[in-house]
Motif scaffolding. Structure first.
Motif, PDB file in Angstrom:
ATOM      1  N   SER A  43      -5.506  -2.088  37.668  1.00  0.00           N
ATOM      2  CA  SER A  43      -4.597  -2.762  38.337  1.00  0.00           C
ATOM      3  C   SER A  43      -4.716  -4.293  37.693  1.00  0.00           C
ATOM      4  O   SER A  43      -3.823  -5.126  37.555  1.00  0.00           O
ATOM      5  CB  SER A  43      -4.535  -2.858  39.803  1.00  0.00           C
ATOM      6  OG  SER A  43      -5.176  -1.724  40.153  1.00  0.00           O
TER       7      SER A  43
ATOM      8  N   LYS B  57       0.967   0.263  45.607  1.00  0.00           N
ATOM      9  CA  LYS B  57      -0.213  -0.834  45.913  1.00  0.00           C
ATOM     10  C   LYS B  57       0.662  -2.239  45.774  1.00  0.00           C
ATOM     11  O   LYS B  57       1.318  -2.285  44.873  1.00  0.00           O
ATOM     12  CB  LYS B  57      -1.118  -0.852  44.418  1.00  0.00           C
ATOM     13  CG  LYS B  57      -2.456  -0.833  44.848  1.00  0.00           C
ATOM     14  CD  LYS B  57      -3.452  -0.471  43.743  1.00  0.00           C
ATOM     15  CE  LYS B  57      -4.938  -0.628  44.172  1.00  0.00           C
ATOM     16  NZ  LYS B  57      -5.600  -0.430  42.823  1.00  0.00           N
TER      17      LYS B  57
ATOM     18  N   GLY C 230     -15.430   0.991  34.348  1.00  0.00           N
ATOM     19  CA  GLY C 230     -16.483   0.389  34.414  1.00  0.00           C
ATOM     20  C   GLY C 230     -17.238   0.703  35.982  1.00  0.00           C
ATOM     21  O   GLY C 230     -16.543   1.231  36.946  1.00  0.00           O
TER      22      GLY C 230
HETATM   23  P1  ADP Z   1      -8.317   0.048  39.675  1.00  0.00           P
HETATM   24  O1  ADP Z   1      -7.148  -0.256  40.665  1.00  0.00           O
HETATM   25  O2  ADP Z   1      -7.861   1.264  38.916  1.00  0.00           O
HETATM   26  O3  ADP Z   1      -9.749   0.550  40.690  1.00  0.00           O
HETATM   27  P2  ADP Z   1      -9.323  -2.170  38.792  1.00  0.00           P
HETATM   28  O4  ADP Z   1      -8.716  -3.286  38.087  1.00  0.00           O
HETATM   29  O5  ADP Z   1     -10.107  -2.596  40.177  1.00  0.00           O
HETATM   30  O6  ADP Z   1      -8.544  -0.955  38.744  1.00  0.00           O
HETATM   31  O7  ADP Z   1     -10.647  -1.878  37.725  1.00  0.00           O
HETATM   32  C1  ADP Z   1     -10.360  -1.115  36.638  1.00  0.00           C
HETATM   33  C2  ADP Z   1     -11.618  -0.608  35.964  1.00  0.00           C
HETATM   34  O8  ADP Z   1     -12.792  -1.702  35.890  1.00  0.00           O
HETATM   35  C3  ADP Z   1     -12.439   0.154  37.222  1.00  0.00           C
HETATM   36  O9  ADP Z   1     -13.221   1.191  36.256  1.00  0.00           O
HETATM   37  C4  ADP Z   1     -13.504  -0.727  37.665  1.00  0.00           C
HETATM   38  O10 ADP Z   1     -14.509   0.229  38.297  1.00  0.00           O
HETATM   39  C5  ADP Z   1     -14.050  -1.498  36.672  1.00  0.00           C
HETATM   40  N1  ADP Z   1     -14.318  -2.817  37.367  1.00  0.00           N
HETATM   41  C6  ADP Z   1     -13.518  -3.825  38.199  1.00  0.00           C
HETATM   42  N2  ADP Z   1     -14.621  -4.756  38.331  1.00  0.00           N
HETATM   43  C7  ADP Z   1     -15.690  -4.382  37.439  1.00  0.00           C
HETATM   44  C8  ADP Z   1     -16.763  -5.375  37.159  1.00  0.00           C
HETATM   45  N3  ADP Z   1     -17.144  -6.559  37.911  1.00  0.00           N
HETATM   46  N4  ADP Z   1     -17.752  -4.936  36.303  1.00  0.00           N
HETATM   47  C9  ADP Z   1     -17.488  -3.657  35.766  1.00  0.00           C
HETATM   48  N5  ADP Z   1     -16.395  -2.872  36.020  1.00  0.00           N
HETATM   49  C10 ADP Z   1     -15.710  -3.423  36.711  1.00  0.00           C
END
Ligand code: ADP
Length: 154
Positions: free
Chosen positions: A10, A42, A89
């Protein structure tokens, strides 16, 4: 055959943790497509065009990084852009459980696609888009939480 990875999320907003995952994954792939997922269920905080613009600005000198938006199934979008890898991640064991279900569901739907996980750097492991939004909304300093050189002002 080009090794293309889709980094879906997102990104509301794109944080220093997200940036680090993309930069560390660059040596593994020929191209990384950062796919901002449009999810009607969302409620977004930052407008989509701003989220996209900030990420474009950040990677403007990286020819291997493209920024796109998509809706629908991530595996369908992978087929559309010929990505054989999904990049994600991992911060915590809670992330692992959440990501495992998504990755295994995606695998069930499309056997060609592998999800590749990178473990967050310790200094980014506490950063979440939702806490960045809360700090931002309440006028706190988010400069250490988002990529250097990006301003989230709308
Ligand atoms: P979603 O809505 O799909 O969870 P996010 O934008 O929150 O999307 O996260 C996208 C990806 O980045 C996910 O795999 C999440 O685990 C990873 N991610 C988010 N924050 C971090 C961070 N601080 N360090 C490493 N990976 C991260």
């Amino acid at each position: 055959m080009e090794r293309i990875a889709l980094f879906p999320g997102s990104f509301d907003p794109f944080t220093a943790g997200h940036e680090s995952i993309v930069r560390r994954a660059l040596p593994l792939f020929d191209k990384i497509i950062i796919g901002i997922g449009i999810n009607d269920d969302k409620k977004d905080y930052f407008p989509l065009n701003h989220r996209k613009k900030w990420i474009e600005e950040l990677f403007k000198d990286d020819e291997k990084v493209e920024i796109k938006t998509y809706s629908g199934l991530t595996v369908d979008y992978c087929d559309e852009v010929r990505a054989k890898f999904i990049l994600r991640g991992l911060r915590t064991s809670a992330d692992f459980e959440f990501e495992r279900a998504i990755a295994q569901t995606n695998k069930m739907m499309d056997k060609k696609i592998e999800t590749v996980f990178l473990l967050t750097l310790p200094e980014h492991s506490f950063i979440t888009s939702s806490t960045v939004r809360e700090v931002y909304k309440n006028g706190g300093d988010i400069s250490n939480l988002i990529p250097k050189g990006i301003s989230l002002d709308l």
